[in-house]
Design an enzyme around this catalytic site. Sequence first.
Site, mmCIF file in Angstrom:
data_model
loop_
_atom_site.group_PDB
_atom_site.id
_atom_site.type_symbol
_atom_site.label_atom_id
_atom_site.label_comp_id
_atom_site.label_asym_id
_atom_site.label_seq_id
_atom_site.Cartn_x
_atom_site.Cartn_y
_atom_site.Cartn_z
ATOM 1 N N GLN A 100 8.508 -0.391 7.046
ATOM 2 C CA GLN A 100 7.743 -1.319 6.219
ATOM 3 C C GLN A 100 7.376 -0.620 4.909
ATOM 4 O O GLN A 100 6.670 0.385 4.912
ATOM 5 C CB GLN A 100 6.481 -1.823 6.917
ATOM 6 C CG GLN A 100 5.839 -2.973 6.144
ATOM 7 C CD GLN A 100 4.518 -3.419 6.712
ATOM 8 O OE1 GLN A 100 3.574 -2.638 6.766
ATOM 9 N NE2 GLN A 100 4.434 -4.683 7.113
ATOM 10 N N TYR A 179 -2.014 -6.790 -0.467
ATOM 11 C CA TYR A 179 -1.511 -5.599 -1.148
ATOM 12 C C TYR A 179 -0.700 -5.996 -2.385
ATOM 13 O O TYR A 179 -0.714 -7.158 -2.783
ATOM 14 C CB TYR A 179 -0.732 -4.729 -0.166
ATOM 15 C CG TYR A 179 -1.614 -4.248 0.969
ATOM 16 C CD1 TYR A 179 -2.749 -3.481 0.702
ATOM 17 C CD2 TYR A 179 -1.359 -4.597 2.289
ATOM 18 C CE1 TYR A 179 -3.595 -3.058 1.721
ATOM 19 C CE2 TYR A 179 -2.203 -4.178 3.319
ATOM 20 C CZ TYR A 179 -3.317 -3.414 3.024
ATOM 21 O OH TYR A 179 -4.158 -3.015 4.031
ATOM 22 N N ARG A 226 7.421 -9.574 4.596
ATOM 23 C CA ARG A 226 6.205 -10.126 5.196
ATOM 24 C C ARG A 226 5.395 -10.811 4.103
ATOM 25 O O ARG A 226 5.214 -10.248 3.015
ATOM 26 C CB ARG A 226 5.385 -9.017 5.856
ATOM 27 C CG ARG A 226 4.305 -9.560 6.798
ATOM 28 C CD ARG A 226 3.538 -8.469 7.498
ATOM 29 N NE ARG A 226 2.951 -8.972 8.735
ATOM 30 C CZ ARG A 226 1.976 -8.362 9.408
ATOM 31 N NH1 ARG A 226 1.464 -7.214 8.967
ATOM 32 N NH2 ARG A 226 1.501 -8.887 10.526
ATOM 33 N N ARG A 317 -1.833 -4.693 18.585
ATOM 34 C CA ARG A 317 -2.714 -3.793 19.321
ATOM 35 C C ARG A 317 -2.327 -3.580 20.783
ATOM 36 O O ARG A 317 -2.501 -2.469 21.296
ATOM 37 C CB ARG A 317 -4.155 -4.292 19.210
ATOM 38 C CG ARG A 317 -4.726 -4.095 17.805
ATOM 39 C CD ARG A 317 -6.113 -4.669 17.674
ATOM 40 N NE ARG A 317 -6.725 -4.274 16.406
ATOM 41 C CZ ARG A 317 -7.944 -4.622 16.041
ATOM 42 N NH1 ARG A 317 -8.683 -5.382 16.845
ATOM 43 N NH2 ARG A 317 -8.432 -4.224 14.883
#
Length: 347
Positions: A100, A179, A226, A317
Amino acid sequence: MTDILFQPYTLNPTLTLKNRILMAPLTRCMADADLVPTQAMTEYYGRRAEAGLIISEATIIRADGQGYPNTPGLFTPEQIAGWRKVTDTVHANGGKMFAQLWHTGRVAHPHFYHGEHVLAPSAEAVEGSVPRMRELTYQVPKPVTKQEIEQLVADYAQAAANAIDAGFDGVEIHGANGYLIDQFLHHDSNKRTDQYGGSPENMARFALEVVDAVIDRIGNDRTALRVSPGAYFNMAADDRDRDVFDYLLPALEQRDLAFLHVGIFDDAMEFGYLGGRASSYIRSVYHNTLVGVGSYTAETGSEAITANKFDLLAIGRPFIANPDYVAKVKSKAPLVAYSDEMLTSLV
């Protein structure tokens, strides 16, 4: 109920996944002082190679993209060599892995790279401080110039090439979660009046230039993205954002990416200007391979795939808590519950 997760899935003629379960990108802040992946990281990813595809933790494309401590990079020979150890181990264990690619934009901090400026589309700061380093408060960014944008595009492409040199099977460009690329796509963070702001076409320009540069360098079959149409993380919502994504998503579909990945922490969230969930909105506009994520279980994810809400399921997670997540789901064994204490070490 979960049988569909264990079917192979063909992304394209180049890449076939052995199952539909992806390990989502999970920032762990465990690289060394030079942002080189460590032996502990190699072992950590190697233990999770049963996933159909591992997406690496977010990995910065250049020094001024860093906004968290000890996040790995892909811009020095040492970092490339460190990632090669990771990908060799994943491949030896029968897995596949994408890197990524990340630049944090206005949530970077000069502390990490001894710089003068933080770069972003506009001089719009984020309130608060750096996670894990609360003494560092966010700064007002410097709007990037056209020349700096051109260099950023080139650096994304170079990082993609570095990823292939490091043995990755492809890359996922991080264009989500507040971001740098995402900052161009939302009105809250993009106040520009030049060819990179104002209209949907202009606001989508930087994202498409990065995608095209990466495709030119490594191929569309190894390029994924993404995106976060719903503004929710370090970003305020604006109804006009939908127009940007109404333009961007069909343009991305034409580029025949390996996949598109929903950038959401909890896909139960709904956004008024999207008419509901981010994943449902994307599915209505974008018809190629879509990765769903955000608090799904194997069971609810299987139901969503069966209902054609998306094609692949990314798990976050639970993969931290269960290195053998895929085997446990397949055998219907109980999962270890995630807890924040697990973030202090790599297991």
